[in-house]
Motif scaffolding. Structure first.
Motif, short mmCIF file in Angstrom:
data_model
loop_
_atom_site.label_atom_id
_atom_site.label_comp_id
_atom_site.label_asym_id
_atom_site.label_seq_id
_atom_site.Cartn_x
_atom_site.Cartn_y
_atom_site.Cartn_z
N ASP A 252 0.82 -1.23 0.00
CA ASP A 252 0.00 0.00 0.00
C ASP A 252 0.84 1.28 0.00
O ASP A 252 0.32 2.37 0.22
CB ASP A 252 -0.97 0.02 1.19
CG ASP A 252 -1.97 -1.13 1.13
OD1 ASP A 252 -2.33 -1.54 0.00
OD2 ASP A 252 -2.38 -1.62 2.19
N THR A 317 0.34 -2.56 -4.48
CA THR A 317 -0.91 -3.19 -4.04
C THR A 317 -1.15 -4.46 -4.85
O THR A 317 -0.61 -4.62 -5.95
CB THR A 317 -2.09 -2.23 -4.25
OG1 THR A 317 -2.20 -1.92 -5.65
CG2 THR A 317 -1.88 -0.93 -3.47
N GLY A 319 -3.59 -5.27 -6.56
CA GLY A 319 -4.20 -4.95 -7.84
C GLY A 319 -3.19 -4.53 -8.88
O GLY A 319 -3.47 -4.62 -10.09
N ASN A 320 -2.02 -4.07 -8.46
CA ASN A 320 -0.98 -3.64 -9.40
C ASN A 320 0.11 -4.69 -9.58
O ASN A 320 1.18 -4.39 -10.12
CB ASN A 320 -0.32 -2.34 -8.91
CG ASN A 320 -1.26 -1.15 -9.03
OD1 ASN A 320 -2.12 -1.11 -9.90
ND2 ASN A 320 -1.08 -0.18 -8.13
N GLU A 321 -0.14 -5.91 -9.12
CA GLU A 321 0.91 -6.92 -9.14
C GLU A 321 1.42 -7.20 -10.54
O GLU A 321 2.64 -7.31 -10.78
CB GLU A 321 0.41 -8.22 -8.50
CG GLU A 321 1.49 -9.30 -8.43
CD GLU A 321 1.04 -10.54 -7.68
OE1 GLU A 321 1.78 -11.53 -7.68
OE2 GLU A 321 -0.05 -10.51 -7.07
#
Length: 539
Positions: A252, A317, A319-321
């Motif tokens: 984060d 995050t 979601g951005n992996e």
């Protein structure tokens, strides 16, 4: 004197600048310059054998030789004691043409200098016998060094270099012609300047004898880096593992992925900006400052720089992996297996927009696919000779800056020669050691007197040991430095290297052994390599 005899018997001619009366008395031929120094010098006062010089009333050297003879109980001879003359049979001059042929025809075996006017010499003409032991003496400033180095050495070297081909002359530029009418009969020359070498506070027996230089290379080539936290040997790791660590440690948080292009090297590196600009990169991070690739400023070539390529900035995050893994792969490609993660970016964007300094913003952590601890995942840089240098910020202990002793904050600041002087535009302050008072002899508690940082101390040679010295497999360079020269020489004699390791160390080990053997031969086998250079005394 024994070395002089060997040189003479090998067929060489000797020209020595000397004031020592033992050496002067042992010479074959003396040239006394003066009569005084500076503008009052530059003339030949007398020349001849020592016995003849002692009878010369206008020569300071003659007066000294007479007093020397009286001190030795030979007053009746008015000259000097009988000494063993360093005599060598006369070498015939090579036949030439023109004026040099005339010298041969006149049965001269001399080097002849006519009307020398270099520096303070006053149309000085002198003959120097070939194949003999010649001493140039005289008062300080009388022109001795000018005659020996600026005329004899430079002219002999210049003529030799001019005999080489154009390519060789382009590599080694010959010296200019000295101010002299003619120099005849001069062979190729070698000059050895006498000097006293006293090491500074960071010098040791190892660095002064150059053993340390070759030890550093040996550890770079064959050493195994171990983790400073848990002692595990570093190993390669996958990009996937790095991505997982980033997602865990910086969850984060907004981070920047930087590819290191240059780490701790001097230069201007404008070519990196020219390379990055057409590839869509707008900035390079130079020593913590974000500089635009368009209109890239000329950075100081004399300062060590770290230049990083900003590849991507994004929140770490889940979601951005996918984007993180893709950007990480690009950063590792440009960084040759290494990526720098910049975190704590608060205020960075505002500073860049305002044109304010950014060097103090953010914290960098290094990740490597080649060298990482398998336990705690700490990454380590490739081994570099500077890591084992007391004189480099890359290798020295940060608490004692390579001195090995406990320092106060003020003493540490004075001895830290990586601090940049404001009036030297990025160059290191000086090679001269500063005067620092009240430095004690207590060992530095951080490095235990080894002078090296923890990373350097954690590099070890695997599978090597020495009987009776308490060292078994996995020996660090600081441990070797604490062995005596005699023990270290025996350790290297028994070093069990095979295969590829033996091939790598093939050229290094003879250099180390030869220097250790020399130290033993001159009676210094009891010294340790980490002993300070100013401290050894005759024992």
């Amino acid at each position: 004197m024994r070395a002089f005899r060997k040189l003479l018997h090998a067929g060489h001619s000797l020209v020595v600048i000397e004031h020592n009366l033992d050496v002067i008395a042992a010479s074959d031929w003396l040239i006394d310059l003066g009569p005084e120094g500076g503008d009052a010098g530059g003339r030949v006062v007398a020349e001849g054998a020592p016995a003849d010089m002692a009878r010369h009333l206008a020569s300071h050297t003659g007066a000294a030789l007479r007093a020397y003879g009286q001190t030795l109980g030979r007053p009746g001879e008015g000259a000097v004691r009988d000494v063993e003359v360093l005599y060598k049979y006369e070498l015939p001059a090579k036949e030439g043409s023109g004026l040099e042929a005339e010298i041969v025809q006149n049965q001269s075996n001399d080097i002849e200098i006519l009307n020398a006017r270099e520096h303070n010499l006053k149309n000085l003409s002198v003959h120097i016998p070939r194949g003999k032991f010649n001493v140039i003496t005289g008062v300080s400033g009388s022109g001795k060094s000018t005659l020996a180095f600026d005329i004899l050495f430079n002219e002999g070297q210049r003529r030799y270099l001019e005999s080489l081909n154009a390519y060789a002359r382009s590599i080694v530029q010959p010296a200019g012609r000295p101010e002299v009418d003619a120099v005849y009969g001069i062979p190729p020359t070698v000059a050895i300047e006498q000097r006293l070498s006293r090491g500074g506070r960071k010098s040791t027996v190892g660095t002064t004898t150059e053993v340390w230089h070759f030890l550093r290379l040996l550890f770079v080539k064959l050493g195994v880096q171990h983790c400073v936290h848990d002692g595990a040997a570093v190993q390669p790791q996958t990009p996937e593992r790095i991505a997982a660590q980033i997602l865990t440690r910086y969850r984060d948080q907004t981070i920047g992925l930087l590819a290191p292009l240059v780490v701790g090297r001097k230069g201007v590196y404008t070519e990196l900006a020219d390379w990055a600009r057409p590839r869509g990169f707008t900035h390079l991070r130079v020593d913590g400052e974000f500089l635009p690739t368009t209109g890239f400023p000329r950075i100081d070539r004399f300062r060590e720089h770290t230049i990083e390529l900003p590849v991507m900035s994004l929140p770490a995050t889940p979601g951005n992996e996918a984007q993180l893994r893709e950007s990480l792969a690009r950063a590792l490609e440009h960084g040759k297996g290494v990526v720098h993660v910049l975190s704590d970016l608060a205020g960075l964007r505002a500073a860049m927009m305002a044109g304010s300094p950014t060097a103090g913003i953010g914290r960098v952590e290094v990740f490597s696919t080649k060298r990482a601890c398998p336990v705690c995942a700490t990454s380590y840089a490739e081994l570099d000779p500077r890591l084992f240098s007391y004189n480099s910020k890359h290798g020295w202990c940060p608490d004692c800056v390579g001195t090995g002793v406990r320092l106060t904050a003020a003493q540490r600041k004075a001895l830290d020669d990586s601090v940049l002087a404001s009036d030297q535009k990025g160059r290191e302050q000086t090679f001269a050691e500063p005067e620092v008072e009240d430095v004690g002899g207590a060992a530095c508690p951080a490095c235990d007197g080894t002078r090296l940082n923890a990373t350097a101390q954690a590099v070890r040679l695997e599978g090597a040991g020495i009987d009776g010295a308490g060292l078994q497999g996995g020996v660090g360079i600081a441990q070797l430095a604490r062995l005596s020269v005699a023990d270290l020489r025996r350790w290297f004699d028994g070093l069990p290297l095979q295969g590829r390791d033996a091939d790598i160390a093939r050229d290094l080990l003879p250099e180390i052994r030869s220097r250790l053997e020399f130290l033993e031969q001159v009676g210094l086998g009891y010294l340790t390599l980490d002993r300070g250079a100013p401290t050894p005394q005759r024992r």
